[in-house]
Design a protein around this motif. Structure first.
Motif, PDB file in Angstrom:
ATOM      1  N   ARG A  77       0.858  -1.190   0.000  1.00 26.03           N
ATOM      2  CA  ARG A  77       0.000   0.000   0.000  1.00 26.03           C
ATOM      3  C   ARG A  77       0.891   1.236   0.000  1.00 26.03           C
ATOM      4  NH1 ARG A  77      -4.055   2.886  -1.191  1.00 26.03           N
ATOM      5  NH2 ARG A  77      -5.362   3.748   0.423  1.00 26.03           N
ATOM      6  N   PRO A  78       1.024   1.919  -1.161  1.00 23.93           N
ATOM      7  CA  PRO A  78       1.899   3.090  -1.200  1.00 23.93           C
ATOM      8  C   PRO A  78       1.207   4.335  -0.642  1.00 23.93           C
ATOM      9  CG  PRO A  78       0.976   2.703  -3.361  1.00 23.93           C
ATOM     10  CD  PRO A  78       0.490   1.584  -2.465  1.00 23.93           C
ATOM     11  N   GLN A  79       2.014   5.315  -0.314  1.00 27.52           N
ATOM     12  CA  GLN A  79       1.510   6.601   0.156  1.00 27.52           C
ATOM     13  C   GLN A  79       1.578   7.583  -1.001  1.00 27.52           C
ATOM     14  OE1 GLN A  79       3.904   8.468   3.178  1.00 27.52           O
ATOM     15  NE2 GLN A  79       2.228   9.751   3.859  1.00 27.52           N
ATOM     16  N   GLN A  84       0.143  12.934   0.795  1.00 30.12           N
ATOM     17  CA  GLN A  84       0.788  12.196   1.886  1.00 30.12           C
ATOM     18  C   GLN A  84      -0.191  11.769   2.971  1.00 30.12           C
ATOM     19  OE1 GLN A  84       4.280  14.441   3.096  1.00 30.12           O
ATOM     20  NE2 GLN A  84       5.376  13.738   1.297  1.00 30.12           N
ATOM     21  N   ASP A  85      -1.399  11.442   2.564  1.00 28.85           N
ATOM     22  CA  ASP A  85      -2.423  10.987   3.500  1.00 28.85           C
ATOM     23  C   ASP A  85      -2.161   9.526   3.841  1.00 28.85           C
ATOM     24  OD1 ASP A  85      -4.851  10.160   4.770  1.00 28.85           O
ATOM     25  OD2 ASP A  85      -5.862  11.845   3.824  1.00 28.85           O
ATOM     26  N   ILE A  86      -2.124   9.211   5.117  1.00 30.62           N
ATOM     27  CA  ILE A  86      -1.861   7.829   5.541  1.00 30.62           C
ATOM     28  C   ILE A  86      -3.138   7.058   5.854  1.00 30.62           C
ATOM     29  CG2 ILE A  86       0.462   8.291   6.376  1.00 30.62           C
ATOM     30  CD1 ILE A  86      -0.739   8.405   9.214  1.00 30.62           C
ATOM     31  N   THR A  87      -4.291   7.724   5.740  1.00 34.81           N
ATOM     32  CA  THR A  87      -5.563   7.057   6.040  1.00 34.81           C
ATOM     33  C   THR A  87      -6.449   6.991   4.802  1.00 34.81           C
ATOM     34  OG1 THR A  87      -6.580   9.149   6.718  1.00 34.81           O
ATOM     35  CG2 THR A  87      -5.508   7.828   8.444  1.00 34.81           C
ATOM     36  N   LEU A  88      -5.850   6.885   3.637  1.00 33.15           N
ATOM     37  CA  LEU A  88      -6.598   6.903   2.387  1.00 33.15           C
ATOM     38  C   LEU A  88      -7.509   5.690   2.235  1.00 33.15           C
ATOM     39  CD1 LEU A  88      -3.885   8.018  -0.178  1.00 33.15           C
ATOM     40  CD2 LEU A  88      -5.774   9.352   0.713  1.00 33.15           C
ATOM     41  N   SER A  89      -8.687   5.949   1.694  1.00 27.96           N
ATOM     42  CA  SER A  89      -9.569   4.846   1.328  1.00 27.96           C
ATOM     43  C   SER A  89      -9.476   4.585  -0.172  1.00 27.96           C
ATOM     44  CB  SER A  89     -11.008   5.195   1.704  1.00 27.96           C
ATOM     45  OG  SER A  89     -11.385   6.398   1.047  1.00 27.96           O
TER      46      SER A  89
END
Length: 164
Positions: A77-79, A84-89
């Protein structure tokens, strides 16, 4: 971002041939887009699934970039390099772009990991989770909004200047 019309968008492309520019499928909702909540304009081509476009502002001028999505998906799972959102859906994919000018004609490219459907502007406007007691979530959100424009413009500059 400044509002753009069809002719401004088409004239902004720096790494596309005249034929590619004439074939660009503009966003369906271009006339109703709220540019005030966008840090760049990004969309996928409805006719060519692995082609996408980004228009951002560099030195006060719109710069359009034709992107190609990589065939392979990242194994992990890349960022997103831009929001630079780490909680992406949403998915993050690798896009490459030919460099502008002779470098692009020689086959030079630059690439980046970006939200697949360019949701970055809405991602950075969400309040981040509280990181610690006293964390100023609103200040963090404003910083994320400010840096998104810088990251998108930096990528466009690397396409323009052959710096990567």
């Amino acid at each position: 971002m400044i509002p753009l019309n069809e002719s401004q968008i088409r004239a902004s492309f720096v790494n596309a041939s005249r034929k590619e520019v004439s074939d660009v499928s503009l966003p369906v909702d271009l006339d109703t887009l709220d540019f005030e909540v966008r840090d760049f304009l990004g969309w996928r081509d409805k006719k060519l699934p692995r082609r996408a476009y980004v228009v951002t502002i560099v030195d006060g001028e719109p710069v359009g970039i034709l992107l190609r999505q990589a065939d392979a998906m990242p194994r992990t799972r890349p960022q997103c390099a831009w929001c630079q959102d780490i909680t992406l859906s949403n998915d993050v994919v690798f896009y490459s772009a030919k460099r502008a000018g002779q470098a692009g004609k020689n086959g030079d490219t630059v690439g980046t990991l970006v939200c697949a459907d360019f949701q970055c502007s809405s991602n950075v406007r969400k309040l981040p989770p509280l990181a610690y007691v006293g964390f100023d979530a609103e200040a963090a959100r404003q910083e994320r909004i400010a840096t998104l424009s810088v990251r998108a413009a930096s990528f466009a500059s690397s396409v323009l200047n052959g710096v990567g």
